[in-house]
Design a protein around this motif. Structure first.
Motif, PDB file in Angstrom:
ATOM      1  N   UNK A  40       0.805  -1.228   0.000  1.00  0.00           N
ATOM      2  CA  UNK A  40       0.000   0.000   0.000  1.00  0.00           C
ATOM      3  C   UNK A  40       0.836   1.274   0.000  1.00  0.00           C
ATOM      4  N   UNK A  41       1.944   1.280   0.728  1.00  0.00           N
ATOM      5  CA  UNK A  41       2.720   2.515   0.822  1.00  0.00           C
ATOM      6  C   UNK A  41       3.360   2.897  -0.506  1.00  0.00           C
ATOM      7  N   UNK A  42       3.696   1.896  -1.321  1.00  0.00           N
ATOM      8  CA  UNK A  42       4.289   2.176  -2.627  1.00  0.00           C
ATOM      9  C   UNK A  42       3.350   1.911  -3.784  1.00  0.00           C
ATOM     10  N   UNK A  43       2.101   1.581  -3.480  1.00  0.00           N
ATOM     11  CA  UNK A  43       1.070   1.283  -4.484  1.00  0.00           C
ATOM     12  C   UNK A  43       1.507   0.181  -5.448  1.00  0.00           C
ATOM     13  N   UNK A  44       2.006  -0.916  -4.873  1.00  0.00           N
ATOM     14  CA  UNK A  44       2.367  -2.069  -5.682  1.00  0.00           C
ATOM     15  C   UNK A  44       1.926  -3.349  -5.013  1.00  0.00           C
ATOM     16  N   UNK A  45       0.917  -4.007  -5.563  1.00  0.00           N
ATOM     17  CA  UNK A  45       0.350  -5.193  -4.947  1.00  0.00           C
ATOM     18  C   UNK A  45       1.020  -6.480  -5.391  1.00  0.00           C
ATOM     19  N   UNK A  46       0.349  -7.626  -5.177  1.00  0.00           N
ATOM     20  CA  UNK A  46       0.920  -8.929  -5.522  1.00  0.00           C
ATOM     21  C   UNK A  46       1.336  -9.038  -6.978  1.00  0.00           C
ATOM     22  N   UNK A  47       0.549  -8.473  -7.897  1.00  0.00           N
ATOM     23  CA  UNK A  47       0.928  -8.498  -9.313  1.00  0.00           C
ATOM     24  C   UNK A  47       2.221  -7.721  -9.530  1.00  0.00           C
ATOM     25  N   UNK A  48       2.308  -6.541  -8.941  1.00  0.00           N
ATOM     26  CA  UNK A  48       3.472  -5.674  -9.155  1.00  0.00           C
ATOM     27  C   UNK A  48       4.758  -6.286  -8.634  1.00  0.00           C
ATOM     28  N   UNK A  49       4.669  -7.048  -7.530  1.00  0.00           N
ATOM     29  CA  UNK A  49       5.873  -7.587  -6.881  1.00  0.00           C
ATOM     30  C   UNK A  49       6.412  -8.834  -7.559  1.00  0.00           C
ATOM     31  N   UNK A  50       5.741  -9.320  -8.584  1.00  0.00           N
ATOM     32  CA  UNK A  50       6.144 -10.572  -9.215  1.00  0.00           C
ATOM     33  C   UNK A  50       6.250 -10.395 -10.723  1.00  0.00           C
ATOM     34  N   UNK A  51       7.300 -10.963 -11.330  1.00  0.00           N
ATOM     35  CA  UNK A  51       7.423 -10.972 -12.789  1.00  0.00           C
ATOM     36  C   UNK A  51       7.303 -12.429 -13.261  1.00  0.00           C
ATOM     37  N   UNK A  52       6.073 -12.880 -13.535  1.00  0.00           N
ATOM     38  CA  UNK A  52       5.910 -14.240 -14.065  1.00  0.00           C
ATOM     39  C   UNK A  52       6.718 -14.416 -15.348  1.00  0.00           C
ATOM     40  N   UNK A  53       7.516 -15.487 -15.387  1.00  0.00           N
ATOM     41  CA  UNK A  53       8.327 -15.776 -16.562  1.00  0.00           C
ATOM     42  C   UNK A  53       7.756 -16.952 -17.352  1.00  0.00           C
ATOM     43  N   UNK A  54       7.102 -17.867 -16.659  1.00  0.00           N
ATOM     44  CA  UNK A  54       6.515 -19.036 -17.330  1.00  0.00           C
ATOM     45  C   UNK A  54       5.232 -19.443 -16.629  1.00  0.00           C
ATOM     46  N   UNK A  55       4.210 -19.701 -17.435  1.00  0.00           N
ATOM     47  CA  UNK A  55       2.942 -20.201 -16.912  1.00  0.00           C
ATOM     48  C   UNK A  55       2.570 -21.484 -17.651  1.00  0.00           C
ATOM     49  N   UNK A  56       1.926 -22.389 -16.918  1.00  0.00           N
ATOM     50  CA  UNK A  56       1.510 -23.647 -17.514  1.00  0.00           C
ATOM     51  C   UNK A  56       0.105 -23.567 -18.086  1.00  0.00           C
TER      52      UNK A  56
END
Length: 292
Positions: free
Chosen positions: A276-292
């Motif tokens: 919340x303090x930096x306006x970056x949630x779970x999506x923002x904190x992760x860079x998915x590289x591969x999805x099944x």
């Protein structure tokens, strides 16, 4: 090494994800003191609590079976470097290093790209010149369809270059983003659109283009609408860990209820200092590289 990026969508089972943890991004109280105001954080993050909160995020990622790649520190990186989603783009031709719309974040793409290239993950190129793109403005609908938001963080020149690097068989459909809170605000396409499955997405329609909503409907995607009172608390910033399995920030009970009613398994994290303090949630904190 041939790296398999897997399925090009935003909801498939998370197989490999790149992150930068709190100890690397926030580093010290002195670094936090020097940077948080200039980066437009709402208030000063507490380092000890941020570590606890981030440990819980990693635990969720590991529990869902994702391989976690820890990105390194680097010269010129700021507190914002914890939000790894924005600073790399995955395409069928390889990773693209974006030119970030926020000037303080311009060095992140090089540091992240070089670290992953050393691991054998291919890099297709980078956005240069006047082009601007940030990962939060991009959503893969399928292997051949990429949605993009055009606003203060991403422009048409950036998308033109991205299209060339991604390959001629990728269609980029762009939509204008609203001014909303202005240039200094963290507002991306994914601030109001988070896919949960091939036919389901969390959305905040008041800040979405009509053309965008109509396109999603034409693809058979149903909407779980975030109530107005939960938009500012990051109710729409939801990371799909797999089809109908998601991570969200605590404090959005109605959005959570609606997700569960739609058959979504929900993992709730505390995100007071890291989100919340930096306006970056779970999506923002992760860079998915591969999805099944």
């Amino acid at each position: 090494m041939t790296f398999d990026f897997g399925q090009f969508n935003n909801w498939g089972k998370l197989k490999t994800v790149a992150v930068r943890d709190v100890d690397t991004a926030f580093a010290s109280d002195a670094k936090i003191d020097a940077e948080w105001k200039d980066l437009n954080f709402h208030s000063r993050p507490d380092l000890a609590n941020a570590r606890k909160e981030y440990a819980a995020v990693e635990a969720v990622l590991k529990a869902c079976g994702a391989e976690i790649i820890k990105l390194p520190a680097g010269d010129g990186l700021t507190l914002d470097s914890i939000y790894t989603h924005d600073a790399l783009i995955v395409t069928p031709k390889g990773l693209v290093k974006p030119r970030m719309g926020k000037p303080q974040r311009r060095k992140e793409s090089d540091v992240n790209g070089q670290a992953l290239e050393k691991l054998g993950i291919p890099v297709a190129g980078e956005i240069t010149g006047e082009g601007k793109v940030e990962g939060g403005d991009l959503v893969w609908i399928d292997r051949y369809t990429l949605l993009a938001g055009v606003g203060y963080r991403t422009n048409l020149e950036g998308l033109r270059q991205l299209g060339e690097l991604a390959g001629g068989d990728v269609e980029i459909l762009w939509f204008d983003m609203p001014h909303f809170k202005g240039r200094s605000d963290v507002f991306h396409l994914m601030s109001c659109l988070s896919p949960l499955d091939h036919d389901l997405a969390v959305v905040y329609p008041p800040l979405m283009a009509v053309r965008q909503l109509e396109f999603l409907e034409s693809r058979g995607i149903k909407f779980l609408e975030v109530p107005q009172e939960e938009f500012d608390t990051m109710g729409c910033n939801v990371l799909a860990l797999g089809p109908r399995h998601a991570m969200m920030v605590e404090g959005n009970p109605e959005t959570e209820r609606r997700m569960k009613a739609a058959g979504v398994k929900v993992e709730v994290i505390k995100g007071y200092d890291i989100c919340r303090k930096g306006e970056g949630g779970p999506t923002c904190m992760t860079r998915p590289l591969a999805r099944g």
